[in-house]
Design a protein around this motif. Structure first.
Motif, PDB file in Angstrom:
ATOM      1  N   GLY A   4       0.796  -1.230   0.000  1.00  0.00           N
ATOM      2  CA  GLY A   4       0.000   0.000   0.000  1.00  0.00           C
ATOM      3  C   GLY A   4       0.820   1.268   0.000  1.00  0.00           C
ATOM      4  N   ARG A   5       2.152   1.108  -0.097  1.00  0.00           N
ATOM      5  CA  ARG A   5       2.997   2.292   0.026  1.00  0.00           C
ATOM      6  C   ARG A   5       3.881   2.506  -1.195  1.00  0.00           C
ATOM      7  N   ASN A   6       3.590   1.786  -2.279  1.00  0.00           N
ATOM      8  CA  ASN A   6       4.538   1.785  -3.393  1.00  0.00           C
ATOM      9  C   ASN A   6       3.946   2.427  -4.639  1.00  0.00           C
ATOM     10  N   SER A   7       4.811   3.090  -5.390  1.00  0.00           N
ATOM     11  CA  SER A   7       4.325   3.752  -6.606  1.00  0.00           C
ATOM     12  C   SER A   7       5.473   4.058  -7.555  1.00  0.00           C
ATOM     13  N   GLN A   8       5.123   4.450  -8.765  1.00  0.00           N
ATOM     14  CA  GLN A   8       6.036   5.037  -9.746  1.00  0.00           C
ATOM     15  C   GLN A   8       7.237   4.160 -10.124  1.00  0.00           C
ATOM     16  N   PRO A   9       6.964   3.030 -10.744  1.00  0.00           N
ATOM     17  CA  PRO A   9       8.050   2.119 -11.125  1.00  0.00           C
ATOM     18  C   PRO A   9       8.840   2.594 -12.340  1.00  0.00           C
ATOM     19  N   SER A  10      10.074   2.141 -12.424  1.00  0.00           N
ATOM     20  CA  SER A  10      10.889   2.392 -13.614  1.00  0.00           C
ATOM     21  C   SER A  10      11.865   1.232 -13.806  1.00  0.00           C
ATOM     22  N   PRO A  49      17.656   0.099 -17.713  1.00  0.00           N
ATOM     23  CA  PRO A  49      17.852  -0.128 -19.147  1.00  0.00           C
ATOM     24  C   PRO A  49      18.210  -1.578 -19.479  1.00  0.00           C
ATOM     25  N   ASP A  50      18.907  -2.272 -18.563  1.00  0.00           N
ATOM     26  CA  ASP A  50      19.241  -3.673 -18.848  1.00  0.00           C
ATOM     27  C   ASP A  50      18.130  -4.625 -18.409  1.00  0.00           C
ATOM     28  N   GLY A  51      17.062  -4.070 -17.861  1.00  0.00           N
ATOM     29  CA  GLY A  51      15.920  -4.890 -17.488  1.00  0.00           C
ATOM     30  C   GLY A  51      16.135  -5.726 -16.241  1.00  0.00           C
ATOM     31  N   GLN A  52      17.259  -5.528 -15.545  1.00  0.00           N
ATOM     32  CA  GLN A  52      17.557  -6.350 -14.372  1.00  0.00           C
ATOM     33  C   GLN A  52      16.860  -5.851 -13.109  1.00  0.00           C
ATOM     34  N   TRP A  53      16.544  -4.582 -13.089  1.00  0.00           N
ATOM     35  CA  TRP A  53      16.005  -3.993 -11.854  1.00  0.00           C
ATOM     36  C   TRP A  53      14.757  -3.173 -12.125  1.00  0.00           C
ATOM     37  N   LEU A  54      13.860  -3.224 -11.172  1.00  0.00           N
ATOM     38  CA  LEU A  54      12.721  -2.316 -11.198  1.00  0.00           C
ATOM     39  C   LEU A  54      12.885  -1.375  -9.994  1.00  0.00           C
ATOM     40  N   ALA A  55      12.946  -0.085 -10.284  1.00  0.00           N
ATOM     41  CA  ALA A  55      13.034   0.890  -9.197  1.00  0.00           C
ATOM     42  C   ALA A  55      11.653   1.468  -8.965  1.00  0.00           C
ATOM     43  N   PHE A  56      11.292   1.703  -7.720  1.00  0.00           N
ATOM     44  CA  PHE A  56      10.042   2.411  -7.447  1.00  0.00           C
ATOM     45  C   PHE A  56      10.145   3.154  -6.128  1.00  0.00           C
ATOM     46  N   ALA A  97       8.781  10.776  -9.437  1.00  0.00           N
ATOM     47  CA  ALA A  97       9.041  10.417 -10.829  1.00  0.00           C
ATOM     48  C   ALA A  97      10.451   9.883 -11.079  1.00  0.00           C
ATOM     49  N   PRO A  98      10.836   8.802 -10.420  1.00  0.00           N
ATOM     50  CA  PRO A  98      12.182   8.272 -10.678  1.00  0.00           C
ATOM     51  C   PRO A  98      12.263   7.614 -12.058  1.00  0.00           C
ATOM     52  N   HIS A  99      13.358   7.823 -12.726  1.00  0.00           N
ATOM     53  CA  HIS A  99      13.635   6.979 -13.889  1.00  0.00           C
ATOM     54  C   HIS A  99      15.127   6.858 -14.103  1.00  0.00           C
ATOM     55  N   TRP A 100      15.512   5.789 -14.752  1.00  0.00           N
ATOM     56  CA  TRP A 100      16.927   5.442 -14.852  1.00  0.00           C
ATOM     57  C   TRP A 100      17.652   6.322 -15.849  1.00  0.00           C
ATOM     58  N   THR A 101      18.937   6.510 -15.582  1.00  0.00           N
ATOM     59  CA  THR A 101      19.790   7.133 -16.592  1.00  0.00           C
ATOM     60  C   THR A 101      20.124   6.057 -17.618  1.00  0.00           C
ATOM     61  N   PRO A 102      20.440   6.466 -18.850  1.00  0.00           N
ATOM     62  CA  PRO A 102      20.673   5.483 -19.899  1.00  0.00           C
ATOM     63  C   PRO A 102      21.803   4.504 -19.563  1.00  0.00           C
ATOM     64  N   ASP A 103      22.792   4.931 -18.748  1.00  0.00           N
ATOM     65  CA  ASP A 103      23.889   4.017 -18.405  1.00  0.00           C
ATOM     66  C   ASP A 103      23.511   3.049 -17.290  1.00  0.00           C
ATOM     67  N   PRO A 148      -2.620   1.358 -17.345  1.00  0.00           N
ATOM     68  CA  PRO A 148      -2.851   2.219 -16.189  1.00  0.00           C
ATOM     69  C   PRO A 148      -1.771   3.301 -16.144  1.00  0.00           C
ATOM     70  N   SER A 149      -1.995   4.346 -15.363  1.00  0.00           N
ATOM     71  CA  SER A 149      -1.010   5.420 -15.333  1.00  0.00           C
ATOM     72  C   SER A 149       0.175   5.060 -14.445  1.00  0.00           C
ATOM     73  N   GLY A 150       1.229   5.843 -14.545  1.00  0.00           N
ATOM     74  CA  GLY A 150       2.412   5.634 -13.733  1.00  0.00           C
ATOM     75  C   GLY A 150       3.091   4.315 -14.042  1.00  0.00           C
ATOM     76  N   PHE A 151       3.369   4.073 -15.328  1.00  0.00           N
ATOM     77  CA  PHE A 151       3.895   2.766 -15.722  1.00  0.00           C
ATOM     78  C   PHE A 151       5.331   2.869 -16.211  1.00  0.00           C
TER      79      PHE A 151
END
Lengths: 488, 300
Positions: free
Chosen positions: A298-304, A307-314, A352-358, A459-462
């Motif tokens: 119930g406390r999680n949001s805004q995944p990203s 780039p290598d698909g190994q991690w999901l940050a939120f 709004a976290p998102h990964w840097t290209p590296d 859905p939003s925030g994807f």
């Protein structure tokens, strides 16, 4: 005798909280009148009153249709005749206003563009002063007494940029109770007493824990406050505190009436991050979504996705949820297995976290500990946050030589119109015949053969996994309710 | 129509304020030394009393001259018998709101601090107990009285304060531009913040040589040559600048920051080249000058 009074006390303490108002129109921006008749709140941007017994509502202000202006925090005078409230004005900042309960023209008490935010908290018993929080452009918050007849506020104390969640005036008008950090390096709050004449200050509660939202009882003998998920009361005579109610949930105290009814808001619901497969043939999201993490539900949001698909940050919320800038951490969840890591950068707010290209860092919108807003680069190894000047960095290169440039997608010499105003992420479709492009709330599929761009239903925030098959998204919502509790 | 009530009253209200405009009405003081009229009056006398120095030649006010914003005009302090100190006498207004004292923050309270210059061989050179008995007080009484007086030295009500309080005419266009730079491009507000324009914290800005600064007391290498951020109130009236008086003018201070401070291994990460234009530098100096107001002392 002793046992009897104990039993009576317990009985009073145990009288269960009652819901007073639920539903989609509840806001927790006002408070009850001392006589218990009204609750102030915000109705579609207008200051409004709800008659607690009947549920009848009265809208006090009259915003023009489509106006940028709106009402925010409010507090009703002790004689239930006036309301002081914050008003977001046409110039783009909050001013302090006062209006009669039975209507009439509002009066501006304080308008200063150097002080972009105001929060009226309590009236003095004689109605002559309004205890108010100011939040200045230079990120300093100030506890002030604003004369209700107008004029310059008296600044009692300046605090660092994180301001009290609530303040209240003692019924005799001599003391202010407010919450602030327990120490400079602490995220936990505690409650302080500050003399209205500016002569003294002392810490009221020394017990460890997160104590906030102080409210005085009508007799002035105690201070009631939120502590964790419960409510406690401190007796000022002996300095002892005791629990009034436990396990209420996420409480946002609103005020106490003459008959010792304690009104508080409850935040219910929450958001979580889910992952789901995209149906390639249909250009639709398909499969059944699964929650990405079971820790802190119930406390999680805004995944990203990395780039290598190994991690999901939120983002994941920590601590008690109250108003304003809640405490958040960045969670890095391994795509395979249950590996999970937390990053707590020294930022006061993150979004709004998102990964840097590296793939070595996350870019977040945020505010640092000095209250400076901007785009920050958070190193995924050290959690160090550094302000980056150029937000467009975020639109860097894709995993495989597809680049977003303004509203355009460029793949080699080919150019595609994305149809999105501010695209921020892209992923190759598995067959590499199309590229998914998103702006955080909408997603389109751009076929490389220049056939029409397809909208993808999400859905939003994807965030799209670079494999183009999986999306992660935020679902759920937070609601507010108003409850009441008898104080013994 | 809504009425902007109360704004005509601004000037009257400013005149009535108990503390100078821009400061908190709450003046912190330790529980065991609350402010009192008697202690303040006694402390005020002591502040100007040369008996507190070994040879009776100097008083606190010799280095903290009320006519020079409670500082002096020297690059470093001059004690008894012409003894030269190593650091500049700071302006000591608004120290009541301070969190630690001296350029390196080695004193935790003003009560502790005021004994420092009395005992310092390069300043007044007298054991504090001896100084106290010369004026027929106990050491504790002496410290409490001096600290109480220092707490009443309050600087505020500058054009800057009036501007922040809502008087849009208090700063001219150039000073307003300077304020923008101070908060924005110049990044000054990272350290010079709040009503007193200081974070009460320690930073290496690349000034001076050979003085360990904060590191001597904290033991942390990263505090090497870090000094406490001074308040910038009334800064214009007290050149030269910095803990060693090594920077002659405000223009030079701005030039120092424009270069990103002086490079060294411990330089604060907030400092970087600013690339200010000449007009921006002048605006910043104009803003620094707007921080001069009135200094009030000796009353509750």
């Amino acid at each position: 005798m002793r046992t009897l009074s104990t039993i009576l006390l317990l009985a009073a303490a145990l009288s269960p909280p009652k819901p007073v108002w639920t539903g989609p129109s509840v806001t927790l921006l006002g408070g009850p009148s001392k006589d218990g008749r009204w609750l102030s709140y915000v109705d579609h941007g207008d200051l409004a009153l709800r008659e607690l017994a009947s549920g009848r509502t009265v809208v006090i202000t009259k915003r023009a249709n489509g106006s940028k202006e709106f009402a925010y925090f409010s507090t009703i005078s002790p004689d239930s005749r006036r309301i002081a409230y914050a008003w977001f004005n046409k110039l783009g900042f909050y001013e302090l206003r006062v209006v009669d309960l039975d209507g009439g023209e509002p009066r501006i008490l304080y308008r200063n563009e150097e002080t972009g935010f105001v929060q009226p908290c309590a009236w003095s018993a004689d109605g002559s002063q309004i205890l108010t929080l100011l939040f200045r452009k230079d990120n300093i918050s100030q506890i002030v007494m604003q004369p209700a007849a107008g004029g310059l506020p008296k600044v009692l104390k300046s605090l660092n940029w994180i301001y009290p969640k609530k303040m209240d005036l003692s019924p005799d008008g001599r003391w202010i109770a407010y919450d602030s950090f327990a120490s400079e390096n602490s995220g936990e709050r505690t409650i302080y007493l500050l003399a209205v004449d500016g002569s003294r200050e002392r810490r009221l509660i020394s017990e460890p824990g997160d104590h906030l939202f102080p409210v005085w009882t009508p007799d002035g003998n105690s201070v009631v406050y939120a502590s964790g998920t419960g409510v406690r009361m401190l007796d000022l005579a002996d300095g002892k505190s005791r629990s009034i109610a436990d396990n209420l949930g996420r409480v946002v105290p609103l005020g106490i009436t003459q008959d010792r009814t304690y009104y508080y808001g409850l935040r219910t619901g929450g958001t979580d991050v889910y992952a789901s497969e995209i149906d390639m043939a249909q250009g639709k999201s398909g499969g059944s979504p699964r929650p990405v993490s079971i820790r802190f539900p119930g406390r999680n949001s805004q995944p990203s996705w990395s780039p290598d698909g190994q991690w999901l940050a939120f983002l994941s919320r920590r601590g008690t949820e109250t108003f304003g800038e809640e405490t958040r951490v960045l969670v890095l969840r391994a795509a395979k297995g249950d590996g999970e890591r937390e990053l707590a950068p020294k930022l006061a707010r993150m979004d709004a976290p998102h990964w840097t290209p590296d793939g070595k860092a996350l870019l977040v919108r945020g505010t640092d500990r000095l209250g400076r807003e901007g785009l920050y680069r958070v190193d995924t190894e050290t959690a160090n946050a550094v302000r980056v000047a150029e937000p467009v960095d975020a639109n860097g290169c894709s995993p495989a030589k597809a680049v977003l440039c303004g509203t355009e997608l460029r793949v080699g010499a080919e150019r595609y119109e994305t149809t999105l105003a501010k695209p921020t992420e892209l992923a190759w479709a598995p067959q590499r015949d199309a590229i998914f492009v998103g702006d955080g709330s909408r997603l389109v599929r751009i076929p490389l053969d220049h056939s029409p761009v397809q909208k993808v239903d999400t859905p939003s925030g994807f965030s799209i996994h670079p494999n183009g098959r999986t999306i992660a998204f935020t679902a759920g919502s937070t609601n507010s309710e108003v409850w009441a509790l008898k104080i013994p | 129509m809504t009425r902007a009530a109360g704004f005509v009253l601004l000037a009257a209200a400013i005149a009535q304020a108990q503390v100078p405009l821009g400061l908190d009405a709450y003046i912190p003081a330790p529980e065991n030394n609350p402010l009192s009229i008697e202690k303040i009056a006694l402390g005020r006398k002591l502040f100007f009393d040369k008996r507190l120095s070994r040879d009776g030649s100097i008083a606190c006010a010799s280095c903290h001259d009320p006519n020079l914003a409670f500082s002096d005009a020297r690059p470093v302090a001059l004690g008894i018998a012409g003894r030269k100190g190593t650091r500049r006498s700071p302006r000591i207004a608004n120290r009541a709101y301070g969190k630690s004292f001296f350029w390196d923050g080695r004193a935790a309270t003003l009560e502790e601090q005021v004994g420092g210059p009395i005992a310092n061989p390069l300043e007044m050179d007298l054991p504090v107990a001896e100084a106290a008995s010369r004026v027929n007080l106990s050491e504790t009484e002496l410290r409490r009285a001096l600290a109480s007086y220092v707490r009443t030295i309050l600087a505020g009500d500058s054009p800057y304060d009036r501007f922040v309080a809502g008087d849009r005419t208090a700063l001219n266009a150039q000073a307003q531009e300077g304020l923008k730079i101070f908060r924005g491009k110049g990044g000054c507000i990272a350290c010079h913040l709040g009503p007193n324009l200081t974070d009460e914290s320690f930073h290496n800005t690349g000034v001076g040589a050979g003085d360990e600064g904060r590191a001597k007391w904290s033991g942390r290498p990263e505090d090497t040559a870090a000094f406490k951020t001074p308040s910038l109130r009334d800064v214009a009236s007290t050149p030269p600048y910095m803990h060693d008086g090594s920077v002659a003018t405000l223009e030079d201070v701005v030039e120092h920051y424009n270069r990103g401070g002086r490079a060294n291994p411990y330089l604060d990460s907030e400092l970087h080249r600013l690339q200010l234009t000449d007009a921006e530098k002048r605006a910043l100096v104009a803003f620094l000058k707007s921080l001069s107001g009135t200094i009030r002392e000796g009353s509750l």
